[in-house]
Design a protein around this motif. Structure first.
Motif, PDB file in Angstrom:
ATOM      1  N   ASN A   1     -45.769  -4.175  46.665  1.00 31.10           N
ATOM      2  CA  ASN A   1     -44.664  -3.781  45.792  1.00 31.10           C
ATOM      3  C   ASN A   1     -44.568  -4.704  44.579  1.00 31.10           C
ATOM      4  O   ASN A   1     -44.318  -4.241  43.454  1.00 31.10           O
ATOM      5  CB  ASN A   1     -43.345  -3.807  46.570  1.00 31.10           C
ATOM      6  CG  ASN A   1     -43.252  -2.694  47.599  1.00 31.10           C
ATOM      7  OD1 ASN A   1     -43.936  -1.681  47.483  1.00 31.10           O
ATOM      8  ND2 ASN A   1     -42.429  -2.882  48.605  1.00 31.10           N
TER       9      ASN A   1
ATOM     10  N   TYR B   1     -47.075   0.021  53.892  1.00 29.85           N
ATOM     11  CA  TYR B   1     -45.880   0.618  54.489  1.00 29.85           C
ATOM     12  C   TYR B   1     -46.182   1.171  55.888  1.00 29.85           C
ATOM     13  O   TYR B   1     -45.372   1.030  56.814  1.00 29.85           O
ATOM     14  CB  TYR B   1     -45.353   1.755  53.616  1.00 29.85           C
ATOM     15  CG  TYR B   1     -44.514   1.321  52.430  1.00 29.85           C
ATOM     16  CD1 TYR B   1     -43.481   0.394  52.580  1.00 29.85           C
ATOM     17  CD2 TYR B   1     -44.730   1.877  51.165  1.00 29.85           C
ATOM     18  CE1 TYR B   1     -42.698   0.020  51.490  1.00 29.85           C
ATOM     19  CE2 TYR B   1     -43.946   1.511  50.077  1.00 29.85           C
ATOM     20  CZ  TYR B   1     -42.939   0.575  50.252  1.00 29.85           C
ATOM     21  OH  TYR B   1     -42.156   0.206  49.172  1.00 29.85           O
TER      22      TYR B   1
ATOM     23  N   GLU C   1     -43.042   1.887  58.192  1.00 23.13           N
ATOM     24  CA  GLU C   1     -42.141   2.585  57.265  1.00 23.13           C
ATOM     25  C   GLU C   1     -42.813   3.914  56.880  1.00 23.13           C
ATOM     26  O   GLU C   1     -43.384   4.057  55.803  1.00 23.13           O
ATOM     27  CB  GLU C   1     -41.869   1.720  56.031  1.00 23.13           C
ATOM     28  CG  GLU C   1     -41.147   0.415  56.352  1.00 23.13           C
ATOM     29  CD  GLU C   1     -40.783  -0.380  55.110  1.00 23.13           C
ATOM     30  OE1 GLU C   1     -40.418   0.247  54.079  1.00 23.13           O
ATOM     31  OE2 GLU C   1     -40.881  -1.610  55.155  1.00 23.13           O
TER      32      GLU C   1
ATOM     33  N   ASN D   1     -41.821   5.888  53.518  1.00 25.14           N
ATOM     34  CA  ASN D   1     -42.333   5.213  52.324  1.00 25.14           C
ATOM     35  C   ASN D   1     -43.851   5.326  52.229  1.00 25.14           C
ATOM     36  O   ASN D   1     -44.414   5.486  51.135  1.00 25.14           O
ATOM     37  CB  ASN D   1     -41.928   3.735  52.329  1.00 25.14           C
ATOM     38  CG  ASN D   1     -40.468   3.527  51.980  1.00 25.14           C
ATOM     39  OD1 ASN D   1     -39.869   4.339  51.285  1.00 25.14           O
ATOM     40  ND2 ASN D   1     -39.890   2.436  52.458  1.00 25.14           N
TER      41      ASN D   1
ATOM     42  N   ASN E   1     -44.718   8.869  51.082  1.00 28.18           N
ATOM     43  CA  ASN E   1     -44.339   9.035  49.670  1.00 28.18           C
ATOM     44  C   ASN E   1     -45.343   8.343  48.757  1.00 28.18           C
ATOM     45  O   ASN E   1     -45.755   8.893  47.726  1.00 28.18           O
ATOM     46  CB  ASN E   1     -42.932   8.481  49.422  1.00 28.18           C
ATOM     47  CG  ASN E   1     -41.847   9.390  49.973  1.00 28.18           C
ATOM     48  OD1 ASN E   1     -42.062  10.589  50.147  1.00 28.18           O
ATOM     49  ND2 ASN E   1     -40.683   8.824  50.261  1.00 28.18           N
ATOM     50  N   SER E   2     -45.745   7.128  49.116  1.00 27.90           N
ATOM     51  CA  SER E   2     -46.713   6.389  48.300  1.00 27.90           C
ATOM     52  C   SER E   2     -48.071   7.074  48.312  1.00 27.90           C
ATOM     53  O   SER E   2     -48.777   7.112  47.293  1.00 27.90           O
ATOM     54  CB  SER E   2     -46.845   4.948  48.803  1.00 27.90           C
ATOM     55  OG  SER E   2     -45.650   4.228  48.612  1.00 27.90           O
TER      56      SER E   2
END
Length: 306
Positions: free
Chosen positions: A136, A161, A166, A169, A172-173
């Motif tokens: 990040n 993630y 996670e 996340n 999504n990434s």
């Protein structure tokens, strides 16, 4: 170079900066083809004998910033080689020095590359939360908003993630990386490239970290036909070894043995601690299957290599 050794205060210009950048590309090629254990001593010697005197030489402020940037990327590459050797403490020393040099030279691009490399190291060691924090930070520091750079960052965020459990996340990434790859028009560069083949590998790692072993095998199999000349021989061996382990995990014994056969054929040409570790795992994994002739052959070969 001889003149610099005799007189460290000799004045340097952009030609010396370009020499360091060109040498870094050649060292990267050696690392890709033969492994970190082979290439890192040469990179370290070049840093000490040539680049350090250049940093101490007289130059314009513009040239100094350029040399700091070139030195930072060479430190990052040397750290990447140390990771491949399995020398993780030494790799972190190189990475920290690369961050210092990149910061001193105002090179935000290299700075975020190093942070991403530190995330990759943490992920490979199984440290999901630190890997996610570093990934990040790298994405936030990245000055470029090109699709390929977004994919380069988002792919690592997705893997990190997933290791940190996670899932939302991670997915999504991964979707962000896929969108960015589809938008990218330029060819991947020597450094920081992220292609459809890389995306397939990142997808495999995310799936595996989230417990989808069968999906991970499918994504790894998708990866290999997408590879091109920008992909290294070492990564082909490494990803093949991971594929074999996961094929065995879902019960595809003979497919795993066939994949491991390729790994063992290629292994003598690569000097990589990471690949040595993967090869050392073959015999313990195949020990329960020695009644199968194909498994017994790969078991015996792997023990000889180890």
């Amino acid at each position: 170079m001889e003149a610099i050794k005799k007189n460290p205060k000799i004045r340097i210009g952009q030609s010396e900066v370009q020499a360091v950048r060109s040498m870094t590309e050649r060292l990267s090629d050696l690392d890709d083809d033969f492994g970190g254990r082979y290439a890192r001593p040469m990179a370290a010697a070049f840093l000490i004998n040539t680049v350090t005197p250049y940093l101490n030489a007289e130059s314009s402020s513009e040239t100094l910033d350029s040399m700091l940037s070139a030195a930072a990327f060479l430190c990052y590459l040397t750290g990447w080689m140390a990771v491949d050797e399995g020398a993780h403490g030494r790799a972190q020393q190189y990475y920290v020095k690369a961050l210092e040099l990149a910061g001193a030279g105002g090179d935000h691009n290299t700075y975020c590359h190093v942070l991403r490399g530190m995330s990759v190291q943490a992920a490979n060691l199984g440290h999901g939360s630190p890997a996610a924090r570093l990934a990040n930070a790298a994405a936030e520091a990245a000055p470029e908003s090109t699709p390929r750079m977004r994919a380069f960052m988002a792919g690592q965020q997705a893997h990190s993630y997933a290791l940190a459990n996670e899932k939302a996340n991670a997915l999504n990434s991964l979707r962000e990386a896929e969108r960015a790859v589809n938008q990218a028009e330029s060819r991947p560069g020597t450094f920081g490239g992220f292609s459809s083949a890389t995306l397939a590998y990142a997808t495999a790692e995310v799936r595996y970290a989230l417990g989808d072993v069968k999906g991970s095998v499918a994504s790894l199999r998708d990866h290999f036909p997408l590879r091109d000349s920008t992909d290294s021989k070492r990564s082909e061996i490494k990803f093949s070894a991971l594929l074999a382990q996961r094929q065995l995990e879902i019960g595809y014994l003979e497919a795993a043995c066939e994949t491991w056969g390729f790994v063992l054929d290629a292994h003598p040409n690569i000097h990589s601690g990471r690949i040595d570790e993967l090869v050392a795992k073959i015999a313990p994994l195949l020990r329960p299957y020695r009644s199968n002739a194909m498994a017994r052959d790969i078991y015996d070969r792997s023990r000889e290599v180890a």
